[in-house]
Design a protein around this motif. Sequence first.
Motif: not given
Length: 154
Positions: A22-30, A53-54, A58-62
Amino acid sequence: MRPTADNARGIVDASRYLVLATADAEGRPWSTPVCFAHVEYREFFWVSAPDVTHSRNIAVRPEVGIAVFDSSAGIGTGQGVYMSARAAELVDRAASESALEVFSRRSLGHGGRVWTLDDVRGDSGMRLYQAVAGTHSMLAKDGRPDHRVTVELD
């Protein structure tokens, strides 16, 4: 060697965990492994806490990546199935009940337990998630490093 749909199905069926990227809203991967169940190699279900975190990602970047593989395979001998998918928390009651039947059946088959709506609702601390895969690929094993080819599972 060109991988086949049967190869891909065998890997998914034999695995207990998938790696969810996954990635957060800024694109940081996890990435994280999750115990999963599936329907027709396109729908994947797992249970996670909504504040990890994951789940927050997903809530901000599916859009997610999924890898399923045998981590015990010898170096250079293993194979995996790679997928691009869209993920979300399942909130629809009927869809959740159906998914929990699938998840519970697989959970029981691997020594786990039955999961109910009460386990993934309210203040339980857990939620049910679904990813729907759009594409599947595997390594071609044709001598080129990391050369993936699409595998049709329909």
